[in-house]
Design an enzyme around this catalytic site. Structure first.
Site, mmCIF file in Angstrom:
data_model
loop_
_atom_site.group_PDB
_atom_site.id
_atom_site.type_symbol
_atom_site.label_atom_id
_atom_site.label_comp_id
_atom_site.label_asym_id
_atom_site.label_seq_id
_atom_site.Cartn_x
_atom_site.Cartn_y
_atom_site.Cartn_z
ATOM 1 C CE LYS A 12 -3.187 -1.264 -0.705
ATOM 2 N NZ LYS A 12 -3.440 -2.132 -1.911
ATOM 3 C CB THR A 50 3.602 -2.127 -4.568
ATOM 4 O OG1 THR A 50 3.658 -1.914 -3.171
ATOM 5 C CG2 THR A 50 4.413 -3.316 -4.966
ATOM 6 C CB THR A 51 0.223 -0.915 -8.244
ATOM 7 O OG1 THR A 51 -0.255 -1.678 -7.135
ATOM 8 C CG2 THR A 51 -0.438 -1.386 -9.514
ATOM 9 C CG HIS A 88 4.727 -6.880 -0.660
ATOM 10 N ND1 HIS A 88 4.885 -5.543 -0.958
ATOM 11 C CD2 HIS A 88 3.574 -7.256 -1.283
ATOM 12 C CE1 HIS A 88 3.887 -5.145 -1.729
ATOM 13 N NE2 HIS A 88 3.078 -6.158 -1.949
ATOM 14 C CB SER A 122 -3.857 2.734 1.152
ATOM 15 O OG SER A 122 -3.826 2.071 -0.078
ATOM 16 C CE1 TYR A 170 1.519 6.355 -4.588
ATOM 17 C CE2 TYR A 170 0.806 8.224 -3.262
ATOM 18 C CZ TYR A 170 0.545 7.275 -4.240
ATOM 19 O OH TYR A 170 -0.684 7.251 -4.857
ATOM 20 N NE ARG A 175 -8.193 3.835 -1.056
ATOM 21 C CZ ARG A 175 -8.494 4.953 -0.387
ATOM 22 N NH1 ARG A 175 -9.745 5.287 -0.193
ATOM 23 N NH2 ARG A 175 -7.524 5.714 0.113
ATOM 24 C CE LYS A 176 -11.334 9.190 -2.091
ATOM 25 N NZ LYS A 176 -11.440 9.896 -0.796
#
Ligand SMILES: Nc1ncnc2c1ncn2[C@@H]1O[C@H](COP(=O)(O)OS(=O)(=O)O)[C@@H](OP(=O)(O)O)[C@H]1O
Length: 315
Positions: free
Chosen positions: A61, A64-65, A121, A151, A209, A280-281
């Site tokens: 969260k 990563t993606t 992870h 998240s 991030y 998500r957002k």
């Protein structure tokens, strides 16, 4: 000790705010579901690092993606452009094998393709010995703790198909503060890599991030250079950096059909997840919609204690 005996004796926690749908085990200091711990043990026993491996690592969260999409686009840009890249039809997690789950695929890549990216992870202290001993590059992404808490909560609440009303955020927050989260304690996960990066300078690239969102161009260039795929002057002039940023942006990725309607690991009942839940957002500061003043003070104090003197900022 047999794997089954390990899980009989290590601490376990059935997550009450998910109505008991998920049980986590604390093994070697970190919480996870059993199948990922089993994958960890297998990777620790069998994985042989290659010098060309590039480890893409994170606590869940934290971005990563996004990092996987960027790293994949950077590494494969000689083969594909924005109109042919597999990222248009394959979700980023399916583009890079996960060390603790897809060991065979990682080994196949070693033998057959030379594809260097390996995702994980795993906390630094659980990495296979051959990886720690190698000079492989490691990229690590992290994110402010409050947005990670939200998240993490929303992801598991949706993945277990509970409504927000049926999954009390307060209980999720309390678990997180006790270190009980997916691959948590979150602060220990980051600190493992942070300390290792000081012991072996130049080996681990830390990406935050929020910094990547503020200044994607410089951070994507840093990433490419660090993993050994720097952009040439011609590429920069031709707008290749901007194209990769646009391709991997939340706006673009979250609107691709595969990420709206596909499923990650559909054949595995316990961990099959709709791809859309990974998008998500992507807003900084969403935590303000969930936290009380008391929660804010509690987590700030906890993080101050845990990170004191390390130079890391997670607020
Ligand atoms: N392309 C892109 N750009 C920016 N942000 C993105 C992107 N893709 C996913 N996200 C947001 O990242 C959050 C999910 O974190 P992870 O990808 O680490 O999750 S996981 O570990 O893979 O489950 C999650 O954040 P929240 O929206 O705050 O929950 C995602 O929305």
């Amino acid at each position: 000790m047999e794997d089954d005996d390990i899980f009989k004796t290590c601490p376990q926690h059935t997550i009450s705010w998910l109505k008991g749908n998920i049980t986590m085990y604390k093994y070697l200091g970190f919480w996870n579901i059993k199948s990922f711990h089993e994958g960890t043990i297998l990777a620790q026993k069998c994985f042989k690092a290659e010098p060309s491996d590039v480890l893409v690592s994170s606590c869940p969260k934290t971005g990563t993606t996004w990092l996987k999409a960027l790293a994949f686009a950077i590494v494969t840009r000689d083969k594909f452009d924005e109109s042919t890249t597999p990222l248009l039809t394959t979700m980023p997690h399916d583009c890079i094998p996960l060390l603790e789950h897809d060991l065979k695929k990682v080994e196949d890549n070693h033998k057959n393709s030379g594809f260097p990216l390996v995702a994980t992870h795993l906390p630094y202290s659980s990495l296979p010995e051959s990886l720690v001993a190698s000079d492989c590059k490691i990229v690590y992404i992290y994110r402010n703790v409050k947005d990670v808490i939200v998240s993490h909560y929303r992801f598991l609440q949706e993945a277990t198909k509970l409504s927000v009303d049926d999954a009390p955020f307060e209980a999720a927050f309390d678990d997180f503060c006790q270190g009980i989260s997916w691959c948590g304690p979150y602060w220990d996960h980051i600190l493992g890599y942070w300390k290792a990066s000081h012991e072996r300078p130049g080996r681990i690239l830390f990406l935050k991030y929020e910094d990547m969102k503020r200044d994607p161009r410089n951070n994507v260039k840093r990433l490419a250079e660090f993993i050994g795929y720097p952009f040439s002057i011609e590429e920069e002039k031709a707008g290749v950096v901007e194209n990769i940023i646009k391709l991997c942006s939340f706006e673009n990725m979250s609107n691709l059909e595969v990420n709206k309607s596909g499923t990650h690991r559909p054949e595995e009942e316990d961990i099959a997840i709709e791809n859309r839940l990974y998008f998500r957002k992507a807003k900084d500061g969403d935590w303000e919609n969930y936290f009380t003043e008391e929660m804010k003070e509690k987590i700030d104090k906890l993080i101050d204690e845990k990170l004191s003197g390390t130079g890391l900022v997670l607020k």
